[in-house]
Design an enzyme around this catalytic site. Structure first.
Site, PDB file in Angstrom:
ATOM      1  N   ARG A  30       0.347  -0.960   0.098  1.00  0.00           N
ATOM      2  CA  ARG A  30      -0.008   0.170   0.085  1.00  0.00           C
ATOM      3  C   ARG A  30       1.135   1.124   0.565  1.00  0.00           C
ATOM      4  O   ARG A  30       2.360   1.364   1.082  1.00  0.00           O
ATOM      5  CB  ARG A  30      -1.273  -0.038   1.195  1.00  0.00           C
ATOM      6  CG  ARG A  30      -1.529  -1.160   0.635  1.00  0.00           C
ATOM      7  CD  ARG A  30      -2.740  -1.071   2.146  1.00  0.00           C
ATOM      8  NE  ARG A  30      -4.120  -2.357   2.439  1.00  0.00           N
ATOM      9  CZ  ARG A  30      -4.458  -2.986   1.138  1.00  0.00           C
ATOM     10  NH1 ARG A  30      -4.674  -2.613   0.486  1.00  0.00           N
ATOM     11  NH2 ARG A  30      -5.522  -4.202   1.104  1.00  0.00           N
ATOM     12  N   ILE A  32       1.535   4.798   0.608  1.00  0.00           N
ATOM     13  CA  ILE A  32       2.200   5.881   2.185  1.00  0.00           C
ATOM     14  C   ILE A  32       1.911   6.456   2.244  1.00  0.00           C
ATOM     15  O   ILE A  32       0.707   7.193   3.239  1.00  0.00           O
ATOM     16  CB  ILE A  32       3.628   5.577   2.922  1.00  0.00           C
ATOM     17  CG1 ILE A  32       3.958   6.077   3.637  1.00  0.00           C
ATOM     18  CG2 ILE A  32       4.309   7.220   2.096  1.00  0.00           C
ATOM     19  CD1 ILE A  32       5.466   5.724   4.331  1.00  0.00           C
ATOM     20  N   ASN A  86       4.572   5.921 -13.914  1.00  0.00           N
ATOM     21  CA  ASN A  86       4.619   7.770 -14.509  1.00  0.00           C
ATOM     22  C   ASN A  86       6.406   7.148 -14.594  1.00  0.00           C
ATOM     23  O   ASN A  86       6.856   6.592 -13.394  1.00  0.00           O
ATOM     24  CB  ASN A  86       4.665   8.570 -13.501  1.00  0.00           C
ATOM     25  CG  ASN A  86       3.894   8.611 -12.317  1.00  0.00           C
ATOM     26  OD1 ASN A  86       2.606   8.386 -13.470  1.00  0.00           O
ATOM     27  ND2 ASN A  86       3.157   8.457 -10.828  1.00  0.00           N
ATOM     28  N   HIS A  99       7.749   0.893 -10.696  1.00  0.00           N
ATOM     29  CA  HIS A  99       6.600   0.356 -10.179  1.00  0.00           C
ATOM     30  C   HIS A  99       5.726   1.021 -10.595  1.00  0.00           C
ATOM     31  O   HIS A  99       5.399   2.040 -11.441  1.00  0.00           O
ATOM     32  CB  HIS A  99       6.580   1.357  -8.756  1.00  0.00           C
ATOM     33  CG  HIS A  99       6.798   2.664  -8.580  1.00  0.00           C
ATOM     34  ND1 HIS A  99       8.122   3.254  -8.396  1.00  0.00           N
ATOM     35  CD2 HIS A  99       5.856   3.859  -8.523  1.00  0.00           C
ATOM     36  CE1 HIS A  99       7.953   4.856  -9.151  1.00  0.00           C
ATOM     37  NE2 HIS A  99       6.389   4.767  -8.526  1.00  0.00           N
TER      38      HIS A  99
HETATM   39  P1  5GP Z   1       6.196   8.032  -8.438  1.00  0.00           P
HETATM   40  O1  5GP Z   1       5.971   9.484  -7.568  1.00  0.00           O
HETATM   41  O2  5GP Z   1       7.494   8.166  -8.235  1.00  0.00           O
HETATM   42  O3  5GP Z   1       5.328   7.580  -9.723  1.00  0.00           O
HETATM   43  O4  5GP Z   1       5.711   7.204  -6.860  1.00  0.00           O
HETATM   44  C1  5GP Z   1       6.335   6.988  -5.856  1.00  0.00           C
HETATM   45  C2  5GP Z   1       5.346   6.583  -4.477  1.00  0.00           C
HETATM   46  O5  5GP Z   1       5.792   6.357  -3.512  1.00  0.00           O
HETATM   47  C3  5GP Z   1       4.808   7.491  -4.349  1.00  0.00           C
HETATM   48  O6  5GP Z   1       3.188   7.663  -4.103  1.00  0.00           O
HETATM   49  C4  5GP Z   1       4.294   7.636  -2.505  1.00  0.00           C
HETATM   50  O7  5GP Z   1       3.263   8.181  -1.724  1.00  0.00           O
HETATM   51  C5  5GP Z   1       5.262   6.485  -2.584  1.00  0.00           C
HETATM   52  N1  5GP Z   1       5.889   6.421  -1.051  1.00  0.00           N
HETATM   53  C6  5GP Z   1       7.064   6.719  -1.472  1.00  0.00           C
HETATM   54  N2  5GP Z   1       8.147   6.002  -0.111  1.00  0.00           N
HETATM   55  C7  5GP Z   1       7.271   5.276   0.029  1.00  0.00           C
HETATM   56  C8  5GP Z   1       7.601   4.538   1.721  1.00  0.00           C
HETATM   57  O8  5GP Z   1       8.357   4.507   2.269  1.00  0.00           O
HETATM   58  N3  5GP Z   1       6.607   3.954   1.206  1.00  0.00           N
HETATM   59  C9  5GP Z   1       5.581   3.011   0.846  1.00  0.00           C
HETATM   60  N4  5GP Z   1       4.777   2.238   0.944  1.00  0.00           N
HETATM   61  N5  5GP Z   1       5.391   4.429  -0.370  1.00  0.00           N
HETATM   62  C10 5GP Z   1       6.072   5.622  -0.530  1.00  0.00           C
END
Ligand code: 5GP
Ligand code: ZN
Length: 113
Positions: A30, A32, A86, A99
């Site tokens: 999930r 965060i 993304n 991801h």
């Molecule tokens: P991006 O912005 O790179 O597409 O997505 C990164 C995602 O990772 C964001 O939605 C952010 O909330 C999530 N995220 C960042 N740090 C953590 C963490 O330590 N644990 C979890 N579960 N999600 C994280």
């Protein structure tokens, strides 16, 4: 594993996460900072920085198939869900371990912001 990669640390369980699926190739947990009632990140165990560096079609395909499995498990498969990768900063990538976001549980607009 890449040094200083947050998601590699989640894969190795150095950093805790709320796991929803785990198999030989992928793990899902999930987000965060959830942007929908269901917001799960699906990642390969193997470190790949972004879709731009991806070479293995199976690795990338597994992310989508795991998302579909989780959507069914979490009860949003019928109502609908969105999967998003993304890539790089202009698209909002902040963690450089590829991801797939699985979002569901609410209506969503199009086009995305
Ligand atoms: P991006 O912005 O790179 O597409 O997505 C990164 C995602 O990772 C964001 O939605 C952010 O909330 C999530 N995220 C960042 N740090 C953590 C963490 O330590 N644990 C979890 N579960 N999600 C994280
Ligand atoms: Zn990594």
């Amino acid at each position: 594993m890449a040094d200083d990669c947050l998601f590699c640390r989640i894969v190795s369980k150095e950093i805790p996460a709320r796991l929803v699926l785990e198999n030989e190739h992928v793990i899902a947990f999930r987000d965060i900072n959830p942007q929908a009632p269901l917001h799960v990140l699906v990642i390969p165990r193997q470190h790949v920085a972004s879709l731009n560096e991806a070479k293995d079609p199976e690795l990338i395909g597994r992310l989508s198939l795991a998302a579909a499995e989780i959507a069914k498990q979490e009860g949003v498969a019928e109502s609908g869900y969105r999967t998003v990768i993304n890539t790089n900063r202009g698209a909002g990538q902040t963690v450089f371990h590829v991801h797939l976001h699985l979002l569901g549980g609410r209506d969503m607009g199009w086009p995305p912001g």
